[in-house]
Design a protein around this motif. Structure first.
Motif, PDB file in Angstrom:
ATOM      1  N   PHE A 116     -13.517  -3.783   3.451  1.00  0.00           N
ATOM      2  CA  PHE A 116     -13.199  -2.423   3.003  1.00  0.00           C
ATOM      3  C   PHE A 116     -12.554  -1.614   4.133  1.00  0.00           C
ATOM      4  N   GLU A 117     -13.190  -1.667   5.317  1.00  0.00           N
ATOM      5  CA  GLU A 117     -12.728  -0.848   6.441  1.00  0.00           C
ATOM      6  C   GLU A 117     -11.315  -1.222   6.867  1.00  0.00           C
ATOM      7  N   HIS A 118     -11.030  -2.522   6.932  1.00  0.00           N
ATOM      8  CA  HIS A 118      -9.714  -2.936   7.429  1.00  0.00           C
ATOM      9  C   HIS A 118      -8.626  -2.796   6.367  1.00  0.00           C
ATOM     10  N   LEU A 119      -8.954  -3.027   5.100  1.00  0.00           N
ATOM     11  CA  LEU A 119      -7.975  -2.773   4.040  1.00  0.00           C
ATOM     12  C   LEU A 119      -7.600  -1.292   4.023  1.00  0.00           C
ATOM     13  N   ASN A 120      -8.612  -0.424   4.126  1.00  0.00           N
ATOM     14  CA  ASN A 120      -8.353   1.011   4.140  1.00  0.00           C
ATOM     15  C   ASN A 120      -7.459   1.401   5.309  1.00  0.00           C
ATOM     16  N   ALA A 121      -7.750   0.852   6.494  1.00  0.00           N
ATOM     17  CA  ALA A 121      -6.952   1.183   7.685  1.00  0.00           C
ATOM     18  C   ALA A 121      -5.486   0.800   7.483  1.00  0.00           C
ATOM     19  N   GLU A 122      -5.241  -0.389   6.927  1.00  0.00           N
ATOM     20  CA  GLU A 122      -3.855  -0.837   6.731  1.00  0.00           C
ATOM     21  C   GLU A 122      -3.148  -0.002   5.659  1.00  0.00           C
ATOM     22  N   ALA A 157     -11.032   2.753  -4.594  1.00  0.00           N
ATOM     23  CA  ALA A 157     -10.366   3.718  -5.479  1.00  0.00           C
ATOM     24  C   ALA A 157     -11.396   4.533  -6.257  1.00  0.00           C
ATOM     25  N   GLU A 158     -12.492   3.889  -6.670  1.00  0.00           N
ATOM     26  CA  GLU A 158     -13.532   4.563  -7.459  1.00  0.00           C
ATOM     27  C   GLU A 158     -14.169   5.721  -6.706  1.00  0.00           C
ATOM     28  N   VAL A 159     -14.290   5.587  -5.372  1.00  0.00           N
ATOM     29  CA  VAL A 159     -14.936   6.652  -4.586  1.00  0.00           C
ATOM     30  C   VAL A 159     -13.919   7.562  -3.892  1.00  0.00           C
ATOM     31  N   GLY A 160     -12.632   7.388  -4.231  1.00  0.00           N
ATOM     32  CA  GLY A 160     -11.612   8.310  -3.734  1.00  0.00           C
ATOM     33  C   GLY A 160     -11.086   8.031  -2.340  1.00  0.00           C
ATOM     34  N   LEU A 161     -11.318   6.830  -1.818  1.00  0.00           N
ATOM     35  CA  LEU A 161     -10.787   6.492  -0.492  1.00  0.00           C
ATOM     36  C   LEU A 161      -9.301   6.147  -0.566  1.00  0.00           C
ATOM     37  N   ILE A 162      -8.883   5.548  -1.675  1.00  0.00           N
ATOM     38  CA  ILE A 162      -7.471   5.219  -1.884  1.00  0.00           C
ATOM     39  C   ILE A 162      -7.079   5.596  -3.309  1.00  0.00           C
ATOM     40  N   THR A 163      -5.774   5.656  -3.549  1.00  0.00           N
ATOM     41  CA  THR A 163      -5.285   5.793  -4.917  1.00  0.00           C
ATOM     42  C   THR A 163      -4.749   4.439  -5.367  1.00  0.00           C
ATOM     43  N   MET A 164      -4.918   4.139  -6.642  1.00  0.00           N
ATOM     44  CA  MET A 164      -4.479   2.848  -7.171  1.00  0.00           C
ATOM     45  C   MET A 164      -3.989   3.065  -8.599  1.00  0.00           C
ATOM     46  N   VAL A 165      -2.719   2.756  -8.833  1.00  0.00           N
ATOM     47  CA  VAL A 165      -2.137   3.001 -10.149  1.00  0.00           C
ATOM     48  C   VAL A 165      -1.865   1.692 -10.871  1.00  0.00           C
ATOM     49  N   GLU A 166      -1.528   1.799 -12.145  1.00  0.00           N
ATOM     50  CA  GLU A 166      -1.428   0.612 -12.992  1.00  0.00           C
ATOM     51  C   GLU A 166      -0.348  -0.374 -12.538  1.00  0.00           C
ATOM     52  N   ASP A 167       0.726   0.156 -11.928  1.00  0.00           N
ATOM     53  CA  ASP A 167       1.795  -0.761 -11.502  1.00  0.00           C
ATOM     54  C   ASP A 167       1.465  -1.511 -10.222  1.00  0.00           C
ATOM     55  N   GLY A 168       0.238  -1.326  -9.694  1.00  0.00           N
ATOM     56  CA  GLY A 168      -0.197  -2.074  -8.524  1.00  0.00           C
ATOM     57  C   GLY A 168       0.034  -1.390  -7.197  1.00  0.00           C
ATOM     58  N   MET A 169       0.595  -0.168  -7.226  1.00  0.00           N
ATOM     59  CA  MET A 169       0.819   0.556  -5.971  1.00  0.00           C
ATOM     60  C   MET A 169      -0.490   1.197  -5.496  1.00  0.00           C
ATOM     61  N   VAL A 170      -0.695   1.178  -4.178  1.00  0.00           N
ATOM     62  CA  VAL A 170      -1.883   1.806  -3.588  1.00  0.00           C
ATOM     63  C   VAL A 170      -1.453   2.777  -2.494  1.00  0.00           C
ATOM     64  N   GLY A 171      -2.280   3.777  -2.256  1.00  0.00           N
ATOM     65  CA  GLY A 171      -1.967   4.766  -1.219  1.00  0.00           C
ATOM     66  C   GLY A 171      -3.233   5.354  -0.641  1.00  0.00           C
ATOM     67  N   GLY A 172      -3.097   6.013   0.483  1.00  0.00           N
ATOM     68  CA  GLY A 172      -4.250   6.600   1.157  1.00  0.00           C
ATOM     69  C   GLY A 172      -4.568   8.000   0.650  1.00  0.00           C
ATOM     70  N   THR A 173      -5.779   8.463   0.910  1.00  0.00           N
ATOM     71  CA  THR A 173      -6.205   9.828   0.590  1.00  0.00           C
ATOM     72  C   THR A 173      -6.739  10.476   1.858  1.00  0.00           C
ATOM     73  N   SER A 174      -7.001  11.773   1.786  1.00  0.00           N
ATOM     74  CA  SER A 174      -7.537  12.472   2.964  1.00  0.00           C
ATOM     75  C   SER A 174      -8.898  11.899   3.354  1.00  0.00           C
ATOM     76  N   LEU A 175      -9.672  11.488   2.345  1.00  0.00           N
ATOM     77  CA  LEU A 175     -10.984  10.890   2.628  1.00  0.00           C
ATOM     78  C   LEU A 175     -10.814   9.539   3.338  1.00  0.00           C
ATOM     79  N   GLY A 176      -9.844   8.757   2.861  1.00  0.00           N
ATOM     80  CA  GLY A 176      -9.547   7.472   3.504  1.00  0.00           C
ATOM     81  C   GLY A 176      -9.059   7.648   4.930  1.00  0.00           C
ATOM     82  N   LYS A 177      -8.282   8.702   5.159  1.00  0.00           N
ATOM     83  CA  LYS A 177      -7.787   8.976   6.518  1.00  0.00           C
ATOM     84  C   LYS A 177      -8.946   9.289   7.459  1.00  0.00           C
ATOM     85  N   LEU A 178      -9.917  10.057   6.938  1.00  0.00           N
ATOM     86  CA  LEU A 178     -11.106  10.362   7.762  1.00  0.00           C
ATOM     87  C   LEU A 178     -11.867   9.088   8.098  1.00  0.00           C
TER      88      LEU A 178
END
Length: 460
Positions: free
Chosen positions: A364-370, A429-450
């Protein structure tokens, strides 16, 4: 050639402990500075200033944790600086097997791979069986690796593991204290009247062990050595230490002693004046003091109020102090442990312990960092990243270690790895660390940045 292109290349050397970094720094500054190569030791806690330091230097000496922080910063602020890296040197690559720190080393190598860094990679290690797995992970099908046997050792090393019963109701303190009374026989049998290091698990234990040995044995020194020892002993400020050294030829060393006392003890031992020295494991990490006999008295230590085993790298670091090439052609390491752990340490010290990945425990930690860095922007890139890991290599070799079935095909194992990765992304994604959409794209959030910025665990 280096002088003509001195600002065009960078070399990064990664070692597990700061003391080893400091040793390399002192050595390499004197060797490479005349060639115009600027050497930097980078093991502190700064961040922004580190980038400027890297720009001004060619050879960077650092630890896995520090390079993790720096490479994250560089990925966001100056990715081109990473592409000036031509050589990555990894010392003690068996650190990958360390459950607490191995995942960091694995992650930083994978980050360089994912970014397309062109650096050549050279890694060295203590003996272990699956060298080719790490070689293939680092260099692919064109990798070159060497396995050196005992015959190339400058000092022949004898390894002894002694198991003792831990009786029901017996505390770890009592068990460790009882081992002190067995040291006299061990030193008599294996030291051959040459310098002996006894590693203890606490500062208090170094003093107690020294006191027990003083009652059981009297270290023998010649007349000339005796007078030199006495000359140094009177300069010691710790009264207990001064008495042990002067009357019994036994010293102790730990971080609680004054700097001058520690330096004097190191001087006495390295000069062959002090036959027996008890010390904490930090001595193995910080000072290069080889001995003919190394005894690791108990393999457990007190950490944050609880008993915990030394890490494998700590044990190997302590054992590595056995052997003085300039003085003798043989040495001995003795590990004193609980009976139930004897087989494990036999395997470890003989170099028969497989080096596994521990990335799955910190996925989890390293996927989030990347994702925060932008090196992973989709589920597809996340699965590509998984393929770049040492974890991916070892799951296919030893699936049961990672909770998978032995009889699975390569395709099934690969599917299980990708499912593990996808499950981690969904959970984040469920706890708001990243965003994940149906087309498979993922992105970071402010919580993930922290989480990434402050190195927080997913459980936190």
């Amino acid at each position: 050639q280096m002088q003509s292109s001195v600002n065009m290349f960078r070399v990064v050397y990664i070692a597990p402990i700061k003391a080893l970094c400091s040793e390399r720094f002192r050595d390499w500054v004197s060797k490479f500075s005349p060639l115009g190569v600027k050497v930097l030791e980078m093991t502190g806690d700064r961040e922004g200033q580190d980038v400027e330091d890297i720009r001004a230097h060619n050879l960077i000496i650092t630890t896995p944790e520090k390079w993790d922080a720096v490479s994250r910063w560089l990925s966001m602020t100056d990715p081109q600086l990473i592409f000036s890296l031509k050589l990555l040197l990894i010392d003690e690559v068996h650190l990958l097997n360390d459950k607490e720190r191995g995942h960091v080393l694995e992650a930083v190598v994978c980050r360089l791979k994912t970014l397309g860094c062109p650096a050549r990679c050279v890694a060295v290690s203590a003996t272990f069986p699956n060298v080719e797995d790490i070689a293939f992970w680092l260099g692919g099908v064109e990798c070159v690796f060497f396995k050196f046997g005992e015959e190339v050792r400058p000092v022949t090393l004898r390894r002894v593991v002694l198991g003792y019963p831990l009786y029901q109701g017996q505390s770890e303190f009592r068990f460790e204290m009882n081992l002190s009374y067995k040291l006299d026989r061990i030193i008599g049998e294996y030291s051959e009247s040459m310098p002996t290091l006894v590693f203890c698990n606490s500062r208090k234990s170094t003093m107690n062990t020294g006191t027990v040995l003083a009652k059981q044995m009297r270290a023998v020194t010649s007349g000339e050595e005796r007078s030199k020892l006495m000359g140094l002993a009177i300069r010691l400020t710790d009264p207990k230490l001064r008495e042990l050294v002067a009357d019994h030829g036994i010293g102790y060393h730990h971080a609680g002693l004054g700097m001058e006392d520690r330096k004097l003890v190191e001087q006495m031992f390295s000069g062959g004046l002090l036959p027996v020295l008890t010390c904490t494991s930090t001595l193995a990490m910080g000072v290069n003091l080889p001995a003919h006999l190394v005894v690791i008295k108990s393999t457990n230590q007190m950490v944050a109020g609880a008993w915990k085993e030394y890490s494998e790298s700590q044990v190997l670091q302590m054992a590595g102090r056995a052997g003085r090439p300039q003085f003798c052609d043989s040495a001995t390491v003795v590990i004193m442990t609980e009976q139930g752990r004897k087989r494990f340490y036999d395997s470890l010290i003989e170099g028969n312990t497989m080096v596994e990945s521990n990335l799955h425990s910190h996925l989890f930690e390293h996927l989030n960092a990347e994702i925060i860095l932008g090196t992973i922007r989709s589920v597809e890139q996340a699965t590509d990243w998984i393929k770049s890991t040492y974890l991916y290599q070892r799951v296919r070799r030893n699936p049961t270690y990672y909770g998978l079935s032995q009889g699975m095909s390569d395709e099934q194992l690969e599917d299980s790895m990708f499912e593990m990765c996808l499950e981690a992304l969904r959970s984040m994604a469920e706890v708001g660390l990243i965003t994940m959409v149906e087309d498979g794209m993922v992105g970071g959030t402010s919580l993930g940045k922290l989480m990434s910025r402050f190195y927080l665990a997913f459980s936190t």
